[in-house]
Scaffold this motif. Structure first.
Motif, short mmCIF file in Angstrom:
data_model
loop_
_atom_site.label_atom_id
_atom_site.label_comp_id
_atom_site.label_asym_id
_atom_site.label_seq_id
_atom_site.Cartn_x
_atom_site.Cartn_y
_atom_site.Cartn_z
N GLY A 84 0.81 -1.22 0.00
CA GLY A 84 0.00 0.00 0.00
C GLY A 84 0.84 1.26 0.00
N LYS A 85 1.97 1.24 0.70
CA LYS A 85 2.86 2.40 0.72
C LYS A 85 3.46 2.68 -0.65
CE LYS A 85 4.26 1.81 5.55
NZ LYS A 85 5.37 1.45 6.45
N ILE A 86 3.63 1.62 -1.45
CA ILE A 86 4.26 1.78 -2.76
C ILE A 86 3.25 2.21 -3.81
CG2 ILE A 86 5.59 0.61 -4.55
CD1 ILE A 86 6.47 -1.41 -2.40
N PHE A 87 2.15 1.48 -3.93
CA PHE A 87 1.22 1.68 -5.05
C PHE A 87 -0.08 2.39 -4.67
CE2 PHE A 87 3.52 -2.38 -6.03
CZ PHE A 87 4.34 -1.86 -7.02
N GLN A 142 6.79 -9.08 -4.89
CA GLN A 142 7.52 -10.32 -4.60
C GLN A 142 8.63 -10.61 -5.62
OE1 GLN A 142 4.75 -13.54 -2.92
NE2 GLN A 142 3.30 -12.17 -3.91
N LEU A 143 8.83 -9.71 -6.59
CA LEU A 143 9.87 -9.91 -7.59
C LEU A 143 11.23 -9.49 -7.03
CD1 LEU A 143 8.13 -8.46 -10.79
CD2 LEU A 143 8.48 -10.88 -10.24
N PRO A 144 12.29 -10.23 -7.37
CA PRO A 144 13.65 -9.82 -6.97
C PRO A 144 14.09 -8.58 -7.76
CG PRO A 144 13.74 -11.80 -8.32
CD PRO A 144 12.30 -11.55 -8.05
N ILE A 145 14.83 -7.69 -7.11
CA ILE A 145 15.26 -6.45 -7.74
C ILE A 145 16.06 -6.67 -9.02
CG2 ILE A 145 16.67 -4.36 -7.43
CD1 ILE A 145 13.99 -4.25 -6.01
N PRO A 146 17.00 -7.62 -9.08
CA PRO A 146 17.74 -7.85 -10.34
C PRO A 146 16.83 -8.18 -11.52
CG PRO A 146 18.85 -8.95 -8.53
CD PRO A 146 17.54 -8.47 -7.99
N LEU A 147 15.77 -8.94 -11.27
CA LEU A 147 14.82 -9.27 -12.34
C LEU A 147 14.06 -8.02 -12.77
CD1 LEU A 147 13.61 -11.57 -14.01
CD2 LEU A 147 11.91 -11.88 -12.21
N CYS A 148 13.73 -7.16 -11.83
CA CYS A 148 13.03 -5.90 -12.15
C CYS A 148 13.92 -5.01 -13.02
CB CYS A 148 12.66 -5.16 -10.87
SG CYS A 148 11.42 -5.99 -9.87
N LYS A 149 15.18 -4.91 -12.67
CA LYS A 149 16.11 -4.09 -13.46
C LYS A 149 16.25 -4.62 -14.88
CE LYS A 149 18.89 -2.39 -9.57
NZ LYS A 149 20.22 -2.37 -8.93
N LEU A 169 5.84 0.98 -15.19
CA LEU A 169 5.76 2.12 -14.26
C LEU A 169 5.67 1.65 -12.81
CD1 LEU A 169 3.25 4.53 -16.08
CD2 LEU A 169 5.72 4.79 -15.88
N MET A 170 4.89 0.60 -12.58
CA MET A 170 4.74 0.06 -11.23
C MET A 170 6.04 -0.58 -10.75
SD MET A 170 0.89 -1.59 -11.44
CE MET A 170 0.82 -1.99 -9.69
N VAL A 171 6.74 -1.25 -11.65
CA VAL A 171 8.02 -1.88 -11.29
C VAL A 171 9.03 -0.81 -10.89
CG1 VAL A 171 10.00 -3.17 -12.20
CG2 VAL A 171 7.68 -3.98 -12.64
N VAL A 172 9.07 0.28 -11.65
CA VAL A 172 9.99 1.38 -11.32
C VAL A 172 9.65 1.98 -9.96
CG1 VAL A 172 10.68 3.72 -11.97
CG2 VAL A 172 10.53 1.94 -13.72
N LYS A 173 8.36 2.13 -9.69
CA LYS A 173 7.93 2.67 -8.41
C LYS A 173 8.36 1.75 -7.27
CE LYS A 173 3.92 5.22 -6.70
NZ LYS A 173 2.49 5.53 -6.90
N TYR A 174 8.23 0.45 -7.49
CA TYR A 174 8.64 -0.54 -6.50
C TYR A 174 10.16 -0.49 -6.28
CZ TYR A 174 10.16 -5.22 -4.99
OH TYR A 174 10.79 -6.27 -4.36
N MET A 175 10.92 -0.39 -7.35
CA MET A 175 12.38 -0.32 -7.24
C MET A 175 12.82 0.92 -6.48
SD MET A 175 13.35 -1.60 -11.11
CE MET A 175 15.00 -0.93 -11.02
N TYR A 212 11.13 2.57 -4.27
CA TYR A 212 10.77 2.43 -2.87
C TYR A 212 11.77 1.55 -2.12
CZ TYR A 212 8.17 0.99 1.30
OH TYR A 212 7.79 0.73 2.59
N MET A 213 12.15 0.44 -2.74
CA MET A 213 13.09 -0.47 -2.10
C MET A 213 14.48 0.17 -1.94
SD MET A 213 11.21 -2.97 -1.36
CE MET A 213 12.43 -4.14 -0.75
N GLU A 214 14.86 0.98 -2.91
CA GLU A 214 16.14 1.68 -2.82
C GLU A 214 16.10 2.72 -1.69
OE1 GLU A 214 17.04 3.32 -6.61
OE2 GLU A 214 17.34 1.36 -7.57
N SER A 215 14.95 3.34 -1.49
CA SER A 215 14.83 4.36 -0.42
C SER A 215 14.98 3.73 0.96
CB SER A 215 13.49 5.07 -0.52
OG SER A 215 12.40 4.22 -0.18
N LEU A 216 14.63 2.45 1.09
CA LEU A 216 14.75 1.76 2.37
C LEU A 216 16.20 1.46 2.74
CD1 LEU A 216 11.83 -0.84 2.19
CD2 LEU A 216 11.82 1.40 3.27
#
Length: 362
Positions: free
Chosen positions: A243-246, A266-273, A348-354, A356-360
């Motif tokens: 919910g915080k992401i999307f 639930q996707l790994p970041i390397p796969l998203c990139k 767009l959603m994948v980028v938003k997720y990435m 967010y995870m980088e900000s953590l």
């Protein structure tokens, strides 16, 4: 087991009724609560009495009483004065604190059980045996709500929520970390998912009234067995994160409303990139100007309707078509084609997720 503040409130109330001063000591002679400064001291007498076989005793003008926890002395109650009346009042006060100790012990045991249940720290056979011992029903419909606020750590949100739910409530309120309060909500057979939403809205309104800002509430699906409560908790935790992401504009979110965001989370970041590199050819989303991003988002909001999007953007239809053509040349995706639009939307959603995870990580 009982906080000193609770003990102090209890003996203050007893003094107001009986006009007798009290002091509560632990078995090591340390004072836990007192209604009179003149009753301080007497550590040696307290320790000696605690070791004696007597349940009550008159010592130097005071009445001493033992308060037990599972047949072991837990506290020593001292009543000021001698005589039959003071003895009777002291005996009643000791009985009151004894019952208070039992109630708080049961509450502690239930709280400990619920925490371990949520964290999957119990064997299946232990879940049902301990639930039976603690008089907790095992086949009741329940859902878990996770509550997070922007309040500082000094704010006792847990106790605030326990006061909100009330001592007679069948709901369980607990916490497994410093960040969230968890409510295991008991649902009647006829209650629907709307009842959970209403409860979440009531909690949000109550906490905001208490001066707590940035209230976020997430809840999992309804489960019918106590062993499945941990699943509803995991769903609520995921709903809070996703919910915080999307859905950052919403304060209340359900696990059932996460949609594709749940899969992306639930996707790994390397796969998203790798996916983003394939879609945008190495370009970052920050390379698109604000005008283009606004156009894209508004186009999606209007279900790929060119006429409605141009009307809401206050631009000519041909201007919108020009922008979409320009985007197609740079990305190879035509947002007027449903399949390309879905691909771009997911990107767009994948980028938003990435992001967010980088900000953590910082």
């Amino acid at each position: 087991m009982i906080s000193n503040q609770i003990l102090q409130n209890t003996i203050d109330g007893l003094k107001a009724i009986a006009r007798v001063d009290f002091c509560v000591m632990d078995v090591d002679g340390k004072e836990a609560a007192s209604t009179s400064l003149s009753m301080s001291g007497g550590e040696a007498e307290t320790v000696e009495f605690a070791k004696s076989p007597a349940d009550s005793q008159e010592i130097r003008g005071y009445q001493y009483f033992k308060i037990y926890d599972e047949q072991q002395p837990e506290y020593i109650l001292i009543a000021s004065g001698i005589g039959e009346d003071v003895y009777m009042v002291g005996k009643m006060a000791a009985f009151q604190i004894q019952n208070l100790l039992v109630a708080y012990k049961e509450r502690f045991d239930k709280d400990n059980f619920i925490k371990n249940l949520l964290l999957d720290n119990l064997l299946l056979v232990d879940i049902y045996s301990r639930a039976k011992k603690l008089h907790i029903q095992t086949d009741v419909r329940r859902a878990v709500l996770v509550i997070e606020t922007g309040a500082d750590r000094d704010s006792n949100i847990l106790e605030t929520m326990r006061n909100f739910c009330g001592s007679s409530s069948k709901d369980f309120v607990t916490a497994v970390d410093e960040n969230n309060v968890i409510v295991v909500k008991d649902l009647s057979e006829g209650d629907s998912i709307k009842e959970i939403e209403k409860s979440a809205e009531s909690i949000e309104a109550f906490l905001m009234k208490e001066g707590m800002a940035q209230v976020h509430i997430a809840y999992g699906t309804v489960v019918r067995e106590i062993k499945e409560v941990s699943r509803s908790y995991k769903e609520a935790k995921m709903a809070m994160d996703v919910g915080k992401i999307f859905f950052d504009e919403r304060n209340i979110i359900a696990y059932s409303e996460l949609g594709i965001g749940r899969l992306i989370y639930q996707l790994p970041i390397p796969l998203c990139k790798m996916f983003i590199k394939e879609i945008f050819g190495g370009r970052g989303l920050d390379e698109f100007d604000e005008e283009t991003l606004t156009t894209i988002n508004k186009f999606f909001e209007n279900s790929l309707n060119v006429s409605e999007t141009s009307r809401q953007l206050f631009i000519h239809r041909n201007t919108l078509v020009y922008r979409l053509d320009k985007l197609q040349k740079s990305t190879g995706l035509d947002l007027r084609v449903f399949e390309d639009a879905i691909t771009f939307r997911i990107a767009l959603m994948v980028v938003k997720y990435m992001n967010y995870m980088e900000s953590l990580d910082y």
